[in-house]
Design an enzyme around this catalytic site. Structure first.
Site, PDB file in Angstrom:
ATOM      1  N   HIS A  31      24.949  37.879-120.279  1.00 46.46           N
ATOM      2  CA  HIS A  31      26.107  37.099-119.758  1.00 46.46           C
ATOM      3  C   HIS A  31      25.821  36.653-118.354  1.00 46.46           C
ATOM      4  O   HIS A  31      25.946  37.504-117.386  1.00 46.46           O
ATOM      5  CB  HIS A  31      27.248  38.134-119.793  1.00 46.46           C
ATOM      6  CG  HIS A  31      28.563  37.671-119.388  1.00 46.46           C
ATOM      7  ND1 HIS A  31      29.725  37.862-120.279  1.00 46.46           N
ATOM      8  CD2 HIS A  31      28.971  36.994-118.480  1.00 46.46           C
ATOM      9  CE1 HIS A  31      30.700  37.317-119.531  1.00 46.46           C
ATOM     10  NE2 HIS A  31      30.153  36.581-118.639  1.00 46.46           N
ATOM     11  N   HIS A  50      26.774  33.073-116.071  1.00 44.95           N
ATOM     12  CA  HIS A  50      27.000  31.535-116.037  1.00 44.95           C
ATOM     13  C   HIS A  50      26.391  30.724-115.176  1.00 44.95           C
ATOM     14  O   HIS A  50      25.986  30.755-113.963  1.00 44.95           O
ATOM     15  CB  HIS A  50      28.584  31.467-115.416  1.00 44.95           C
ATOM     16  CG  HIS A  50      29.653  32.349-116.235  1.00 44.95           C
ATOM     17  ND1 HIS A  50      30.478  31.646-117.038  1.00 44.95           N
ATOM     18  CD2 HIS A  50      30.070  33.492-116.226  1.00 44.95           C
ATOM     19  CE1 HIS A  50      31.326  32.546-117.676  1.00 44.95           C
ATOM     20  NE2 HIS A  50      30.743  33.776-117.235  1.00 44.95           N
ATOM     21  N   ASP A  91      27.127  27.775-114.126  1.00 50.77           N
ATOM     22  CA  ASP A  91      27.751  27.134-112.818  1.00 50.77           C
ATOM     23  C   ASP A  91      27.968  28.466-111.893  1.00 50.77           C
ATOM     24  O   ASP A  91      28.755  28.113-110.864  1.00 50.77           O
ATOM     25  CB  ASP A  91      28.959  26.437-113.183  1.00 50.77           C
ATOM     26  CG  ASP A  91      29.887  27.218-114.214  1.00 50.77           C
ATOM     27  OD1 ASP A  91      29.372  27.966-115.029  1.00 50.77           O
ATOM     28  OD2 ASP A  91      31.163  26.715-114.136  1.00 50.77           O
ATOM     29  N   HIS A 108      35.434  36.240-123.723  1.00 53.23           N
ATOM     30  CA  HIS A 108      35.626  37.023-122.458  1.00 53.23           C
ATOM     31  C   HIS A 108      37.175  37.592-122.540  1.00 53.23           C
ATOM     32  O   HIS A 108      37.855  37.232-122.790  1.00 53.23           O
ATOM     33  CB  HIS A 108      35.949  36.068-121.102  1.00 53.23           C
ATOM     34  CG  HIS A 108      34.856  35.680-120.564  1.00 53.23           C
ATOM     35  ND1 HIS A 108      33.875  34.799-121.122  1.00 53.23           N
ATOM     36  CD2 HIS A 108      34.238  35.861-119.264  1.00 53.23           C
ATOM     37  CE1 HIS A 108      32.857  34.631-120.013  1.00 53.23           C
ATOM     38  NE2 HIS A 108      32.974  35.215-119.014  1.00 53.23           N
ATOM     39  N   GLU A 115      38.944  41.887-119.199  1.00 55.17           N
ATOM     40  CA  GLU A 115      38.517  41.825-118.023  1.00 55.17           C
ATOM     41  C   GLU A 115      39.812  41.713-116.961  1.00 55.17           C
ATOM     42  O   GLU A 115      40.025  42.777-116.342  1.00 55.17           O
ATOM     43  CB  GLU A 115      37.863  40.520-117.631  1.00 55.17           C
ATOM     44  CG  GLU A 115      37.433  40.134-116.372  1.00 55.17           C
ATOM     45  CD  GLU A 115      36.733  38.972-115.976  1.00 55.17           C
ATOM     46  OE1 GLU A 115      36.950  37.910-116.983  1.00 55.17           O
ATOM     47  OE2 GLU A 115      35.970  38.770-115.085  1.00 55.17           O
ATOM     48  N   ASP A 136      26.962  38.046-114.631  1.00 59.79           N
ATOM     49  CA  ASP A 136      28.005  37.257-114.728  1.00 59.79           C
ATOM     50  C   ASP A 136      27.856  35.953-113.752  1.00 59.79           C
ATOM     51  O   ASP A 136      27.518  34.795-114.454  1.00 59.79           O
ATOM     52  CB  ASP A 136      29.136  37.800-114.083  1.00 59.79           C
ATOM     53  CG  ASP A 136      30.803  37.328-114.617  1.00 59.79           C
ATOM     54  OD1 ASP A 136      30.585  36.588-115.674  1.00 59.79           O
ATOM     55  OD2 ASP A 136      31.765  37.586-114.292  1.00 59.79           O
TER      56      ASP A 136
HETATM   57  O1  LIG Z   1      33.910  36.704-115.168  1.00 56.37           O
HETATM   58  C1  LIG Z   1      34.600  35.329-115.479  1.00 56.37           C
HETATM   59  N1  LIG Z   1      35.825  35.447-116.419  1.00 56.37           N
HETATM   60  C2  LIG Z   1      36.325  34.339-116.758  1.00 56.37           C
HETATM   61  N2  LIG Z   1      35.721  33.363-116.849  1.00 56.37           N
HETATM   62  C3  LIG Z   1      34.681  33.025-115.788  1.00 56.37           C
HETATM   63  C4  LIG Z   1      34.054  33.983-115.387  1.00 56.37           C
HETATM   64  N3  LIG Z   1      33.158  33.764-114.907  1.00 56.37           N
HETATM   65  C5  LIG Z   1      32.982  32.304-114.854  1.00 56.37           C
HETATM   66  N4  LIG Z   1      34.035  32.035-115.588  1.00 56.37           N
HETATM   67  C6  LIG Z   1      34.475  30.579-115.973  1.00 56.37           C
HETATM   68  O2  LIG Z   1      33.599  30.200-116.820  1.00 56.37           O
HETATM   69  C7  LIG Z   1      33.286  28.657-116.694  1.00 56.37           C
HETATM   70  C8  LIG Z   1      32.037  28.365-117.108  1.00 56.37           C
HETATM   71  O3  LIG Z   1      30.847  28.909-116.837  1.00 56.37           O
HETATM   72  C9  LIG Z   1      33.153  28.633-115.130  1.00 56.37           C
HETATM   73  O4  LIG Z   1      33.362  27.292-114.382  1.00 56.37           O
HETATM   74  C10 LIG Z   1      34.342  29.638-114.737  1.00 56.37           C
HETATM   75  O5  LIG Z   1      35.652  28.750-114.612  1.00 56.37           O
HETATM   76 ZN   LIG Z   2      31.822  35.738-117.203  1.00 56.32          ZN
END
Ligand SMILES: O=c1[nH]cnc2c1ncn2[C@@H]1O[C@H](CO)[C@@H](O)[C@H]1O
Ligand SMILES: [Zn+2]
Length: 356
Positions: A14, A16, A18, A198, A201, A290
């Protein structure tokens, strides 16, 4: 200690794309692509800005920081560079297999098609993986407040033989239940494809329950709130509610991200993070980053924090790692090869040498 943990062959499920850019790269890309909304163009100050702005106690505010990373990831060259550097950074942290996710629909602002976005990222991972000795699979994320999940699910299936290994939904959780995207999940199931959601959380048990029992998620992104279904937390044998028991019995993997959870308020501190109890109860817990930029972290640092908080040893770190490898979205034979050929021998060497 951290150096030894870096040497351990680790698995990350997990992360991201970005949420893991190098600050220097953000500054370069902003200049090259004409993005003029960065809070600062000094890489050091930018690193600090991300860490502080993400430390808000609210998932919604945490997510606002992604405006700047997504903002500079709007050309094929930028996407390829970010993916290449991601593979390099993960490999340097000792990760041998990673699944990295991002939302293609967020990268079409300057005219790229969804296919072009996916191909640019795949190229970066393929080149970076080859040059730095790491295998990176991609998960395509749909944003839960948008209505493009079916399109993104189709995209994931279209590129499944090119390096896309699964699908995910992310974004603000409260008010956007996973069942809004049921058609996409049903489509993926008919296609024998894998997905994680997701859930649990920023919102509690109903979100986890929907993700598993309505949508059929293979894994849970975070899933920390499953703790709400476990009574008598401090007793010798805590009582599991039906949902918690189901998650444990079915070995549903939990993609836990300790530092991120503290920043968004999903956990009070690392020491009080539900991962301690869930590991003791043998839930299929995995440890993840994350967003390395927003949390100023790496997988090795997340492990080091857990070692400090819970006094974990190599056996625990290997257990988390094997859990992650078992839960990956690549084929069984490939997972087995990594477990027996890379992870176990790597940890055996470290165990013989030192204590983490
Ligand atoms: O921890 C999280 N929880 C929910 N959404 C997230 C989390 N981290 C990132 N993103 C979302 O996932 C998109 C794509 O990678 C990111 O642009 C962000 O808006
Ligand atoms: Zn995430």
């Amino acid at each position: 200690m951290l150096d030894d943990i870096r040497r351990a062959p680790k698995v990350l499920l997990h992360d991201h794309l970005d949420g893991g850019l190098r600050p220097e790269t953000i500054v370069d890309l902003a200049r090259e692509t004409g993005y003029d909304a960065l809070p600062t163009t000094d890489p050091g100050a930018l690193r600090t800005w991300f860490a502080e702005a993400s430390d808000s106690g609210s998932l919604e505010r945490y997510l606002e920081t992604f405006d700047h990373t997504v903002g500079v990831m709007q050309t094929a060259e930028a996407l390829t560079r970010v993916a290449y550097e991601c593979a390099e950074d993960l490999a340097k942290d000792g990760i041998v297999y990673a699944e990295v996710r991002y939302a293609p629909e967020q990268h079409t602002r300057n005219g790229l098609t969804l296919n072009q976005v996916v191909e640019a990222v795949l190229k970066g991972f393929a080149d970076g993986g080859r040059d730095h000795g790491i295998r990176v699979g991609t998960l395509l994320t749909a944003m839960r407040h948008q209505a493009r999940s079916m399109e993104i699910a189709e995209l994931a299936v279209r590129y499944r033989d090119e390096g896309v290994v699964g699908f995910d939904i992310a974004g603000a959780e409260a008010g956007y239940p996973p069942t809004r995207h049921l058609d996409a999940f049903e489509y993926l199931q008919r296609e024998n494809a894998h997905f994680t959601i997701h859930a649990g959380e920023a919102f509690g048990l109903p979100s986890i329950w929907q993700a598993i029992q309505w949508c059929g998620a293979d894994r849970l992104g975070h899933g920390v709130r499953i703790i709400d279904d476990i009574a008598e937390r401090d007793a010798e044998s805590p009582r599991l509610g039906r949902l918690a028991a189901y998650v444990r019995d079915k070995r549903i993997p939990l993609e836990m991200c300790p530092s991120s959870n503290v920043q968004t308020g999903a956990a009070k501190s690392i020491a009080e993070h539900p991962i301690g109890l869930l590991r003791r109860l043998y839930f299929r817990v995995t440890v993840n980053t994350d967003n390395r930029l927003m949390s100023g972290t790496s997988l090795s640092e997340e492990f080091a924090k857990l070692v400090e908080a819970f006094d974990y040893g190599w056996d625990d770190l290997q257990w988390f790692t094997v859990n992650a490898m078992k839960s990956a979205f690549i084929g069984f034979d490939e997972r087995l090869e990594l477990i027996n050929g890379v992870i176990k021998p790597g940890f055996a060497q470290l165990k013989w040498r030192s204590h983490p």
